[in-house]
Write a protein that holds these residues in place. Structure first.
Motif, PDB file in Angstrom:
ATOM      1  N   ARG A  63       1.815   7.752 -13.689  1.00 23.98           N
ATOM      2  CA  ARG A  63       1.739   8.782 -14.505  1.00 23.98           C
ATOM      3  C   ARG A  63       1.346   9.876 -14.070  1.00 23.98           C
ATOM      4  O   ARG A  63       0.371   9.865 -12.994  1.00 23.98           O
ATOM      5  CB  ARG A  63       0.593   8.358 -15.537  1.00 23.98           C
ATOM      6  CG  ARG A  63       0.244   9.018 -16.947  1.00 23.98           C
ATOM      7  CD  ARG A  63      -0.524   8.354 -17.973  1.00 23.98           C
ATOM      8  NE  ARG A  63      -0.839   9.329 -19.017  1.00 23.98           N
ATOM      9  CZ  ARG A  63      -1.421   8.854 -20.275  1.00 23.98           C
ATOM     10  NH1 ARG A  63      -1.296   7.598 -20.443  1.00 23.98           N
ATOM     11  NH2 ARG A  63      -1.588   9.561 -21.215  1.00 23.98           N
ATOM     12  N   ASP A  64       1.684  11.006 -14.447  1.00 20.96           N
ATOM     13  CA  ASP A  64       1.288  12.250 -13.738  1.00 20.96           C
ATOM     14  C   ASP A  64       1.725  11.938 -11.979  1.00 20.96           C
ATOM     15  O   ASP A  64       0.740  12.601 -11.352  1.00 20.96           O
ATOM     16  CB  ASP A  64      -0.144  12.740 -13.913  1.00 20.96           C
ATOM     17  CG  ASP A  64      -0.352  12.826 -15.482  1.00 20.96           C
ATOM     18  OD1 ASP A  64       0.618  13.351 -16.154  1.00 20.96           O
ATOM     19  OD2 ASP A  64      -1.429  12.458 -15.983  1.00 20.96           O
ATOM     20  N   GLY A  65       2.434  11.522 -11.723  1.00 20.02           N
ATOM     21  CA  GLY A  65       2.930  11.326 -10.384  1.00 20.02           C
ATOM     22  C   GLY A  65       2.254  10.266  -9.689  1.00 20.02           C
ATOM     23  O   GLY A  65       2.230  10.306  -8.273  1.00 20.02           O
ATOM     24  N   ARG A  66       1.394   9.623 -10.006  1.00 16.63           N
ATOM     25  CA  ARG A  66       0.490   8.734  -9.534  1.00 16.63           C
ATOM     26  C   ARG A  66       0.567   7.188 -10.143  1.00 16.63           C
ATOM     27  O   ARG A  66       0.667   7.143 -11.392  1.00 16.63           O
ATOM     28  CB  ARG A  66      -1.277   9.038  -9.464  1.00 16.63           C
ATOM     29  CG  ARG A  66      -1.245  10.377  -8.957  1.00 16.63           C
ATOM     30  CD  ARG A  66      -2.924  10.637  -8.770  1.00 16.63           C
ATOM     31  NE  ARG A  66      -3.289   9.946  -7.697  1.00 16.63           N
ATOM     32  CZ  ARG A  66      -4.736   9.727  -7.577  1.00 16.63           C
ATOM     33  NH1 ARG A  66      -5.573  10.387  -8.224  1.00 16.63           N
ATOM     34  NH2 ARG A  66      -5.138   8.895  -6.639  1.00 16.63           N
ATOM     35  N   HIS A  67       0.759   6.345  -9.195  1.00 14.75           N
ATOM     36  CA  HIS A  67       0.897   4.888  -9.407  1.00 14.75           C
ATOM     37  C   HIS A  67      -0.421   4.276  -9.965  1.00 14.75           C
ATOM     38  O   HIS A  67      -1.410   4.539  -9.719  1.00 14.75           O
ATOM     39  CB  HIS A  67       1.473   4.183  -8.188  1.00 14.75           C
ATOM     40  CG  HIS A  67       2.815   4.290  -7.936  1.00 14.75           C
ATOM     41  ND1 HIS A  67       3.872   3.883  -8.414  1.00 14.75           N
ATOM     42  CD2 HIS A  67       3.327   5.551  -6.684  1.00 14.75           C
ATOM     43  CE1 HIS A  67       4.969   4.311  -7.735  1.00 14.75           C
ATOM     44  NE2 HIS A  67       4.717   5.284  -7.105  1.00 14.75           N
ATOM     45  N   ALA A  68      -0.039   3.314 -10.978  1.00 12.85           N
ATOM     46  CA  ALA A  68      -1.077   2.518 -11.509  1.00 12.85           C
ATOM     47  C   ALA A  68      -1.726   1.919 -10.309  1.00 12.85           C
ATOM     48  O   ALA A  68      -1.107   1.326  -9.302  1.00 12.85           O
ATOM     49  CB  ALA A  68      -0.763   1.298 -12.498  1.00 12.85           C
ATOM     50  N   GLY A  69      -3.022   1.576 -10.095  1.00 15.41           N
ATOM     51  CA  GLY A  69      -3.874   1.112  -9.015  1.00 15.41           C
ATOM     52  C   GLY A  69      -4.197   2.079  -8.139  1.00 15.41           C
ATOM     53  O   GLY A  69      -5.096   1.849  -7.099  1.00 15.41           O
ATOM     54  N   ALA A  70      -3.875   3.345  -8.143  1.00 18.28           N
ATOM     55  CA  ALA A  70      -4.147   4.540  -7.231  1.00 18.28           C
ATOM     56  C   ALA A  70      -4.939   5.669  -7.857  1.00 18.28           C
ATOM     57  O   ALA A  70      -4.955   6.554  -7.226  1.00 18.28           O
ATOM     58  CB  ALA A  70      -3.027   5.101  -6.467  1.00 18.28           C
ATOM     59  N   ALA A 119       0.789  -1.156  -0.002  1.00 17.55           N
ATOM     60  CA  ALA A 119      -0.017  -0.158  -0.095  1.00 17.55           C
ATOM     61  C   ALA A 119       0.735   1.290  -0.093  1.00 17.55           C
ATOM     62  O   ALA A 119       0.685   2.341  -0.533  1.00 17.55           O
ATOM     63  CB  ALA A 119      -0.946  -0.191   1.141  1.00 17.55           C
ATOM     64  N   ARG A 120       1.826   1.288   0.735  1.00 15.71           N
ATOM     65  CA  ARG A 120       2.714   2.412   0.807  1.00 15.71           C
ATOM     66  C   ARG A 120       3.620   2.616  -0.490  1.00 15.71           C
ATOM     67  O   ARG A 120       3.742   3.837  -1.072  1.00 15.71           O
ATOM     68  CB  ARG A 120       3.753   2.476   2.007  1.00 15.71           C
ATOM     69  CG  ARG A 120       3.388   2.284   3.481  1.00 15.71           C
ATOM     70  CD  ARG A 120       4.369   2.680   4.463  1.00 15.71           C
ATOM     71  NE  ARG A 120       5.257   1.442   4.560  1.00 15.71           N
ATOM     72  CZ  ARG A 120       5.009   0.677   5.381  1.00 15.71           C
ATOM     73  NH1 ARG A 120       3.967   0.587   6.209  1.00 15.71           N
ATOM     74  NH2 ARG A 120       5.868  -0.473   5.426  1.00 15.71           N
ATOM     75  N   ALA A 121       3.925   1.542  -1.132  1.00 18.37           N
ATOM     76  CA  ALA A 121       4.707   1.521  -2.191  1.00 18.37           C
ATOM     77  C   ALA A 121       3.908   2.196  -3.536  1.00 18.37           C
ATOM     78  O   ALA A 121       4.266   2.933  -4.555  1.00 18.37           O
ATOM     79  CB  ALA A 121       5.145   0.181  -2.738  1.00 18.37           C
ATOM     80  N   VAL A 122       2.406   1.772  -3.600  1.00 19.22           N
ATOM     81  CA  VAL A 122       1.542   2.362  -4.500  1.00 19.22           C
ATOM     82  C   VAL A 122       0.925   3.629  -4.216  1.00 19.22           C
ATOM     83  O   VAL A 122       0.552   4.279  -5.113  1.00 19.22           O
ATOM     84  CB  VAL A 122       0.571   1.069  -4.924  1.00 19.22           C
ATOM     85  CG1 VAL A 122      -0.548   1.771  -5.764  1.00 19.22           C
ATOM     86  CG2 VAL A 122       1.163  -0.340  -5.353  1.00 19.22           C
TER      87      VAL A 122
END
Length: 384
Positions: free
Chosen positions: A162-169, A43-46
């Motif tokens: 993308r745009d500073g946000r991880h896939a899944g988030a 969760a922290r990584a994503v």
């Protein structure tokens, strides 16, 4: 003798092996402390508040849809260019998977295609980050509108952003896969992301038979008593798998970098050849490089994709194809009346796609064997 290069090969580090051995020696194998730590670290990584570990990416998709309330009478838009788990999970909750065509460059859903497939029954859109490239979620979300859910099939996408946000988030929920060939692998395994707390709580309950308590709580210092609060499934992850996942999470960036080194070598070898098209990409962070999908410019070749692939395999190169579009499979034709020609972009791109070996641990000799074989065949089959 021909140098053999498999599509994938496990290269387990000493640290990964030791992490699993420590768990075996701990005396606790099923869902326990390792799973809880893995969930928290993932969760922290994503960049999300919570993550729910499960036994497979397919289980993750199933729980994601169930917990979000998708069911009979609902339609969920799914790209036809994906593995069956994406659409079958929709069917398994009683909803209808509505297949859609893909962009010929990114090989993913577009907002315009979603708008063409919307009906009054459309409840959600399920985006697939194809090959590990982070899709344009803003475009999809705008097309879906505020009354519909947008989910991510992020099976390929760790660790892309993308745009500073991880896939899944960047959606109403996501499913990850830790299958053997993925960028983070526990052999089998997956992770569910659900920002809504009530939905996340339901997913946690459903993943283990709908029980009010898991084994760690029942066999520890607490009460043995439990209640079956819902009719759930056996989707829990083991501590052995989680121990491997935790260790791989610490080296995820390094392993993505190793994949990128192979990608750069492929790009350099193939970029100038008129019969070869490189994979779509944006920037360094937007792609996990789960797959390297080379496309053949068939109008420049005497042979078909299948003949090209056969020649690669005859030379010991374990190339593959990802994926046969769902509308070409008999189950989807029989159940939903899809037919060849329904989705011309996906079908046309499928006919010229080849996935090349791509795994950390590939040697210079491995890479050279792949590039030499591809170029030799391309040259021998080149028109003119």
């Amino acid at each position: 003798m021909t140098h053999q290069v498999p599509f994938h090969r496990l290269i387990a580090s000493d640290d990964e092996i030791e992490a699993m051995v420590r768990t075996l020696r701990s005396g606790w194998l099923t869902t326990g402390p390792q799973v809880r730590e893995f969930e928290s670290e993932f969760a922290r990584a994503v960049g999300v508040k919570d993550a729910i570990a499960v036994s497979s990416g397919t289980a993750a998709l199933h729980l994601l849809l169930l917990a979000a309330g998708i069911g009979p009478g609902d339609e969920v838009i799914v790209p036809t260019l994906t593995f069956t788990a994406t659409a079958a999970s929709v069917a398994h909750v009683g909803a209808r998977p509505v297949l859609a065509d893909v962009d010929p460059d990114s090989l993913m859903l577009t907002g315009a295609e979603i708008e063409r497939r919307l009906t009054s029954q459309t409840r959600a859109v399920l985006m697939v980050h194809f090959a590990g490239l982070h899709g344009d979620m803003k475009d999809l979300t705008a097309a879906a509108g505020p009354s519909r859910l947008v989910f991510e099939d992020a099976a390929h996408a760790l660790p892309s952003s993308r745009d500073g946000r991880h896939a899944g988030a960047v959606s109403d929920g996501a499913a990850f896969s830790f299958y053997a060939t993925k960028t983070l692998s526990t052999g089998e395994g997956g992770m569910v992301i659900l920002p809504d707390r009530e939905q996340a709580a339901r997913a946690r309950k459903l993943l283990l038979h709908g029980m009010s308590k898991g084994a760690l709580d029942r066999y520890g210092s607490g009460s043995w008593w439990y209640d079956i609060e819902d009719l759930g499934f056996k989707y829990n992850m083991t501590d052995v798998a989680a121990a491997l996942g935790r260790q791989q999470l610490t080296t995820l960036t390094a392993r993505r970098s190793a994949r990128r080194t192979i990608v750069d070598a492929y790009d350099s070898a193939f970029a100038s050849h008129p019969a070869l098209q490189l994979p779509s990409r944006l920037d360094e962070e937007s792609h996990s490089w789960h797959l390297y999908v080379l496309r053949l410019n068939l109008d420049r070749l005497h042979c078909s994709r299948d003949a090209f692939l056969d020649q690669l395999r005859q030379r010991g190169i374990g190339a593959n194809v990802h994926f046969i579009p769902l509308h070409l499979h008999s189950a989807y034709q029989r159940r939903y009346a899809y037919r060849p020609g329904d989705f011309p972009q996906a079908e046309g791109e499928y006919q010229r796609m080849i996935s090349l070996p791509l795994w950390p641990g590939m040697t210079a000799r491995d890479i050279s064997a792949v590039t030499t074989a591809v170029l030799d065949i391309a040259e021998a089959e080149l028109k003119g």
